[in-house]
Design an enzyme around this catalytic site. Structure first.
Site, PDB file in Angstrom:
ATOM      1  N   THR A  42      44.570 -49.023 -38.511  1.00  0.00           N
ATOM      2  CA  THR A  42      43.248 -48.715 -39.060  1.00  0.00           C
ATOM      3  C   THR A  42      43.262 -48.937 -40.564  1.00  0.00           C
ATOM      4  OG1 THR A  42      41.623 -46.952 -39.444  1.00  0.00           O
ATOM      5  CG2 THR A  42      43.911 -46.273 -39.227  1.00  0.00           C
ATOM      6  N   ASP A  43      42.105 -49.273 -41.107  1.00  0.00           N
ATOM      7  CA  ASP A  43      42.016 -49.418 -42.561  1.00  0.00           C
ATOM      8  C   ASP A  43      42.193 -48.078 -43.274  1.00  0.00           C
ATOM      9  OD1 ASP A  43      39.570 -48.303 -41.778  1.00  0.00           O
ATOM     10  OD2 ASP A  43      38.444 -49.393 -43.308  1.00  0.00           O
ATOM     11  N   GLU A  44      42.089 -46.983 -42.532  1.00  0.00           N
ATOM     12  CA  GLU A  44      42.278 -45.644 -43.112  1.00  0.00           C
ATOM     13  C   GLU A  44      43.660 -45.488 -43.750  1.00  0.00           C
ATOM     14  OE1 GLU A  44      40.204 -42.950 -43.270  1.00  0.00           O
ATOM     15  OE2 GLU A  44      38.531 -43.809 -42.169  1.00  0.00           O
ATOM     16  N   ASP A  47      46.195 -46.388 -19.974  1.00  0.00           N
ATOM     17  CA  ASP A  47      45.370 -45.498 -20.789  1.00  0.00           C
ATOM     18  C   ASP A  47      45.490 -44.070 -20.272  1.00  0.00           C
ATOM     19  OD1 ASP A  47      42.919 -44.098 -21.920  1.00  0.00           O
ATOM     20  OD2 ASP A  47      42.653 -46.098 -22.787  1.00  0.00           O
ATOM     21  N   ALA A 106      46.352 -47.725 -28.165  1.00  0.00           N
ATOM     22  CA  ALA A 106      46.343 -46.289 -27.853  1.00  0.00           C
ATOM     23  C   ALA A 106      46.512 -45.470 -29.130  1.00  0.00           C
ATOM     24  CB  ALA A 106      47.458 -45.955 -26.870  1.00  0.00           C
ATOM     25  N   TYR A 161      45.219 -38.208 -39.531  1.00  0.00           N
ATOM     26  CA  TYR A 161      44.976 -39.417 -38.744  1.00  0.00           C
ATOM     27  C   TYR A 161      45.552 -40.635 -39.448  1.00  0.00           C
ATOM     28  CZ  TYR A 161      42.458 -43.528 -37.061  1.00  0.00           C
ATOM     29  OH  TYR A 161      42.141 -44.781 -36.593  1.00  0.00           O
ATOM     30  N   ALA A 172      47.673 -40.859 -41.897  1.00  0.00           N
ATOM     31  CA  ALA A 172      49.125 -40.755 -42.071  1.00  0.00           C
ATOM     32  C   ALA A 172      49.850 -41.091 -40.777  1.00  0.00           C
ATOM     33  CB  ALA A 172      49.500 -39.360 -42.559  1.00  0.00           C
ATOM     34  N   SER A 173      49.315 -40.636 -39.645  1.00  0.00           N
ATOM     35  CA  SER A 173      49.972 -40.910 -38.364  1.00  0.00           C
ATOM     36  C   SER A 173      49.889 -42.384 -37.987  1.00  0.00           C
ATOM     37  CB  SER A 173      49.377 -40.041 -37.249  1.00  0.00           C
ATOM     38  OG  SER A 173      48.067 -40.461 -36.896  1.00  0.00           O
ATOM     39  N   LYS A 174      48.864 -43.084 -38.433  1.00  0.00           N
ATOM     40  CA  LYS A 174      48.750 -44.517 -38.161  1.00  0.00           C
ATOM     41  C   LYS A 174      49.568 -45.350 -39.151  1.00  0.00           C
ATOM     42  CE  LYS A 174      46.641 -46.235 -35.381  1.00  0.00           C
ATOM     43  NZ  LYS A 174      47.025 -46.652 -34.031  1.00  0.00           N
ATOM     44  N   PHE A 209      37.090 -47.612 -26.895  1.00  0.00           N
ATOM     45  CA  PHE A 209      35.994 -48.492 -27.319  1.00  0.00           C
ATOM     46  C   PHE A 209      36.497 -49.884 -27.720  1.00  0.00           C
ATOM     47  CE2 PHE A 209      33.310 -50.264 -30.700  1.00  0.00           C
ATOM     48  CZ  PHE A 209      32.161 -50.488 -29.959  1.00  0.00           C
ATOM     49  N   ILE A 210      37.432 -49.945 -28.629  1.00  0.00           N
ATOM     50  CA  ILE A 210      37.942 -51.240 -29.083  1.00  0.00           C
ATOM     51  C   ILE A 210      38.826 -51.861 -28.003  1.00  0.00           C
ATOM     52  CG2 ILE A 210      39.352 -52.429 -30.812  1.00  0.00           C
ATOM     53  CD1 ILE A 210      38.402 -50.274 -32.821  1.00  0.00           C
ATOM     54  N   SER A 259      42.230 -40.580 -32.622  1.00  0.00           N
ATOM     55  CA  SER A 259      41.489 -41.101 -33.770  1.00  0.00           C
ATOM     56  C   SER A 259      40.466 -40.083 -34.266  1.00  0.00           C
ATOM     57  CB  SER A 259      40.810 -42.427 -33.402  1.00  0.00           C
ATOM     58  OG  SER A 259      39.884 -42.228 -32.365  1.00  0.00           O
ATOM     59  N   LEU A 314      43.260 -41.794 -20.755  1.00  0.00           N
ATOM     60  CA  LEU A 314      41.901 -41.316 -20.491  1.00  0.00           C
ATOM     61  C   LEU A 314      41.638 -39.948 -21.119  1.00  0.00           C
ATOM     62  CD1 LEU A 314      41.289 -42.473 -16.815  1.00  0.00           C
ATOM     63  CD2 LEU A 314      40.504 -43.550 -18.946  1.00  0.00           C
TER      64      LEU A 314
END
Length: 163
Positions: free
Chosen positions: A133-135, A32, A81, A158, A160-162, A12-13, A84, A34
């Site tokens: 991500t802001d997460e 990608d 990539a 999620y 933590a992985s980012k 999406f982004i 998420s 996919l």
């Protein structure tokens, strides 16, 4: 014309970023895997456009990434990539570690090797952008805001992985 390698460019982004980059005169090599989040329909308007090269593949495939870097000689790599969604990460954290940690490491190592082989001027101009991500900052609450100096406080596989 600048050339960028964009990973996750059918998400999406990432897909919307690719559309805007090509519209602004950037040649995009779009890598990608996919998975569930990729949608080639987002990129339908670029079909047949020589400034958009789509490659179905994984960021963790160092040989593929190295080949794309050598063949297209991008000025920058932009990594969108990722696996998420917090709920998906709780149900199946392994995929998040594989893509967001192991895959990102493979991408970084392939790009580092490419960067080290560039002439000095090209090395200085080359850029790598990792989209997160802001997460990674945890839970904000009803008020306030995060900044680049906010300490990381991931609350899910999620985030933590980012981080």
């Amino acid at each position: 014309m600048p050339t960028w390698l964009v990973t996750g460019g059918a998400g999406f982004i990432g897909g919307n970023f690719v559309l805007e980059a090509v519209a602004r005169g950037v040649r995009v090599i779009n890598l990608d895997a996919l998975t569930y989040a990729g949608n080639l329909d987002t990129l339908a308007s670029l079909e047949g456009n020589p400034d958009h090269v789509f490659v179905h593949g994984d960021i963790g495939d160092r040989e593929l990434v190295a080949r794309l870097l050598a063949e297209h000689r991008p000025d920058a790599v932009l990594n969108f990539a990722a696996e998420s969604h917090v709920d998906r990460s709780i149900d199946g954290p392994g995929a998040f570690v594989q893509t967001n940690v192991v895959g990102a490491l493979g991408l970084l190592e392939a790009v580092r090797d490419h960067w080290k082989a560039l002439p000095a001027g090209a090395r200085e101009a080359f850029r790598f952008l990792h989209v997160s991500t802001d997460e990674v900052y945890g839970t904000l609450g009803a008020t306030g805001k995060f900044s680049e100096t906010t300490p990381y406080a991931p609350n899910s596989p999620y985030s933590a992985s980012k981080a």
